[in-house]
Design a protein around this motif. Structure first.
Motif, mmCIF file in Angstrom:
data_model
loop_
_atom_site.group_PDB
_atom_site.id
_atom_site.type_symbol
_atom_site.label_atom_id
_atom_site.label_comp_id
_atom_site.label_asym_id
_atom_site.label_seq_id
_atom_site.Cartn_x
_atom_site.Cartn_y
_atom_site.Cartn_z
ATOM 1 N N GLY A 9 0.797 -1.225 0.000
ATOM 2 C CA GLY A 9 0.000 0.000 0.000
ATOM 3 C C GLY A 9 0.824 1.266 0.000
ATOM 4 N N ARG A 10 2.129 1.154 -0.305
ATOM 5 C CA ARG A 10 2.996 2.341 -0.287
ATOM 6 C C ARG A 10 2.878 3.154 -1.574
ATOM 7 N N CYS A 11 2.524 2.496 -2.667
ATOM 8 C CA CYS A 11 2.385 3.186 -3.955
ATOM 9 C C CYS A 11 1.247 2.544 -4.726
ATOM 10 N N ARG A 12 0.323 3.367 -5.204
ATOM 11 C CA ARG A 12 -0.793 2.879 -6.006
ATOM 12 C C ARG A 12 -0.810 3.549 -7.382
ATOM 13 N N SER A 13 0.339 4.060 -7.815
ATOM 14 C CA SER A 13 0.415 4.698 -9.127
ATOM 15 C C SER A 13 0.030 3.716 -10.225
ATOM 16 N N CYS A 14 0.472 2.473 -10.103
ATOM 17 C CA CYS A 14 0.110 1.414 -11.052
ATOM 18 C C CYS A 14 -1.175 0.762 -10.558
ATOM 19 N N SER A 15 -2.302 1.368 -10.895
ATOM 20 C CA SER A 15 -3.581 0.966 -10.308
ATOM 21 C C SER A 15 -4.046 -0.420 -10.727
ATOM 22 N N LEU A 16 -3.496 -0.960 -11.823
ATOM 23 C CA LEU A 16 -3.927 -2.274 -12.305
ATOM 24 C C LEU A 16 -2.933 -3.379 -11.960
ATOM 25 N N MET A 17 -2.050 -3.123 -11.023
ATOM 26 C CA MET A 17 -1.009 -4.081 -10.702
ATOM 27 C C MET A 17 -1.564 -5.463 -10.343
ATOM 28 N N ALA A 18 -2.740 -5.505 -9.754
ATOM 29 C CA ALA A 18 -3.316 -6.789 -9.330
ATOM 30 C C ALA A 18 -4.098 -7.486 -10.440
ATOM 31 N N VAL A 19 -4.220 -6.845 -11.608
ATOM 32 C CA VAL A 19 -4.995 -7.412 -12.720
ATOM 33 C C VAL A 19 -4.046 -8.135 -13.679
ATOM 34 N N PRO A 20 -4.330 -9.380 -14.058
ATOM 35 C CA PRO A 20 -3.476 -10.098 -15.019
ATOM 36 C C PRO A 20 -3.280 -9.271 -16.287
ATOM 37 N N TYR A 21 -2.067 -9.329 -16.831
ATOM 38 C CA TYR A 21 -1.751 -8.412 -17.920
ATOM 39 C C TYR A 21 -2.640 -8.602 -19.151
ATOM 40 N N LEU A 22 -2.894 -9.825 -19.559
ATOM 41 C CA LEU A 22 -3.727 -10.040 -20.751
ATOM 42 C C LEU A 22 -5.128 -9.484 -20.543
ATOM 43 N N GLN A 23 -5.619 -9.503 -19.324
ATOM 44 C CA GLN A 23 -6.913 -8.905 -19.016
ATOM 45 C C GLN A 23 -6.828 -7.388 -19.134
ATOM 46 N N GLN A 24 -5.736 -6.795 -18.662
ATOM 47 C CA GLN A 24 -5.536 -5.352 -18.829
ATOM 48 C C GLN A 24 -5.627 -4.962 -20.301
ATOM 49 N N LEU A 25 -4.918 -5.708 -21.127
ATOM 50 C CA LEU A 25 -4.859 -5.392 -22.551
ATOM 51 C C LEU A 25 -6.237 -5.525 -23.196
#
Length: 375
Positions: A9-25
């Motif tokens: 919880g120190r940085c949330r700049s990458c808001s999709l970090m918990a989402v699998p990459y292929l799903q992001q795309l």
């Protein structure tokens, strides 16, 4: 990709970090398709994926803490520093430079700027990585108090960090949420960082703009070049051209190419690139893109636009719509403003588009789109 900063919880700049990459795309491609759904003739090419980690070629790090124990990272909501020197989206070469930066802060006694107290000197360190592995390092100071120390330590600094081909000092005296000020002094003999993509050598000056994902920037320019090669226009304008990426990639024998950019430093860099490449029919103009087009009696066969997030705006969109320009290639970092601009260009039909994942782990993406004039 896993990130300990995100998990803690120190940085949330990458808001999709918990989402699998292929799903992001997939989500980004679907988001863009929804925004442009009114254009039924538009065909989407497969989205261009990026490397998931280590893709950023630029680190814009806030310096906080003390001279003896500096933080290199970002600020929290209260203006206090969070150290992110092991950030996984930064290229490994950038992360390798941070220990050297820390050592010189301590050795030179550079005083980090305290945002809540509005005291201190060293505000940011901005590092850019070239495809060759060379670095540009920019120290951002509040005043010139530490300038002499940085200037006189240049030889030692470059010995400790041999990849640092360009080193400069920028001055930001105002207390405001920006990264840099207007005044910049380059300490090294080299004034520009070479940024070669797809065999095209470009030059980046300290205050110039370059895409932060080298891999996707290369793919973006290749896509535009492919379309231009297929269309074979005799003339082309690259508006909001920056250091000339689209213009230089789309230059060809006999084709008249003009790049327009408001930054004089970027234009100077683009002119040097064109000269190095022997592109005699490619020239660059310093000025506002909208002012440039409305002042012309006749447009080219093809226009490339690569505007900031706000888009090209009403005046530019109306000019393109009413002009005789046959083709437009629109590179957008904000599909919302792109959709708004397209509504004003009813005489131009969107034909092909491709989502380019310039910013993995976030909701942001780039989309490049080709339009042609309706018959």
């Amino acid at each position: 990709m896993e990130c300990l900063y995100f998990a803690a919880g120190r940085c949330r700049s990458c808001s999709l970090m918990a989402v699998p990459y292929l799903q992001q795309l997939q989500d980004k491609a679907e988001h863009c398709a929804r925004l442009l759904a009114d254009h039924t003739s538009l065909r989407f090419l497969p989205p261009q994926p990026s490397t998931e980690s280590g893709f950023r070629n630029k680190a814009k790090m806030v310096i906080s803490g003390t001279s003896e124990s500096p933080n290199i990272g970002i600020l929290d909501a209260d203006g206090h520093g969070i150290d992110l020197r092991h950030c996984g989206v930064c290229a490994p070469e950038l992360r390798a430079a941070f220990p050297v930066i820390e050592r010189f802060i301590r050795q030179l006694g550079l005083i980090p700027y305290d945002v809540p107290k509005r005291k201190g000197e060293l505000k940011h360190v901005i590092i850019t990585l070239a495809p060759s592995g060379d670095l540009m390092v920019r120290w951002v100071l509040r005043t010139k108090k530490h300038f002499v120390a940085l200037r006189d330590s240049l030889e030692l600094f470059r010995k400790a960090l041999p990849a640092a081909k360009v080193v400069s000092v920028n001055f930001l005296p105002e207390h405001k949420a920006v990264l840099e000020g207007e005044e910049e002094i380059v300490l090294t003999a080299a004034q520009t960082l070479g940024m070669e993509l797809n065999g095209i050598g470009m030059h980046l000056r300290p205050q110039g703009f370059f895409q932060t994902n080298t891999e996707i920037a290369g793919a973006l320019y290749r896509q535009a070049r492919q379309w231009v090669t297929e269309l074979e226009p005799a003339s082309l304008w690259d508006l909001y051209c920056g250091v000339g990426g689209f213009a230089l990639h789309c230059s060809a024998s006999g084709r008249q190419v003009v790049g327009v950019e408001s930054s004089a430093a970027a234009v100077k860099a683009a002119e040097r690139s064109a000269a190095d490449l022997g592109m005699e029919n490619t020239r660059f103009v310093t000025g506002d893109a909208t002012d440039f087009v409305v002042g012309q009696d006749q447009g080219p066969e093809l226009v490339v636009v690569n505007p900031p997030r706000r888009g090209i705006g009403a005046v530019m969109a109306d000019w393109l719509n009413d002009s005789q320009v046959k083709h437009v290639i629109y590179s957008s970092c904000n599909a919302v403003s792109l959709a708004k601009d397209l509504k004003r260009m009813g005489n131009l039909e969107p034909v092909e588009a491709r989502v380019m994942d310039m910013f993995p782990q976030t909701n942001h993406y780039e989309v490049i789109l080709r339009l042609q004039r309706k018959e």
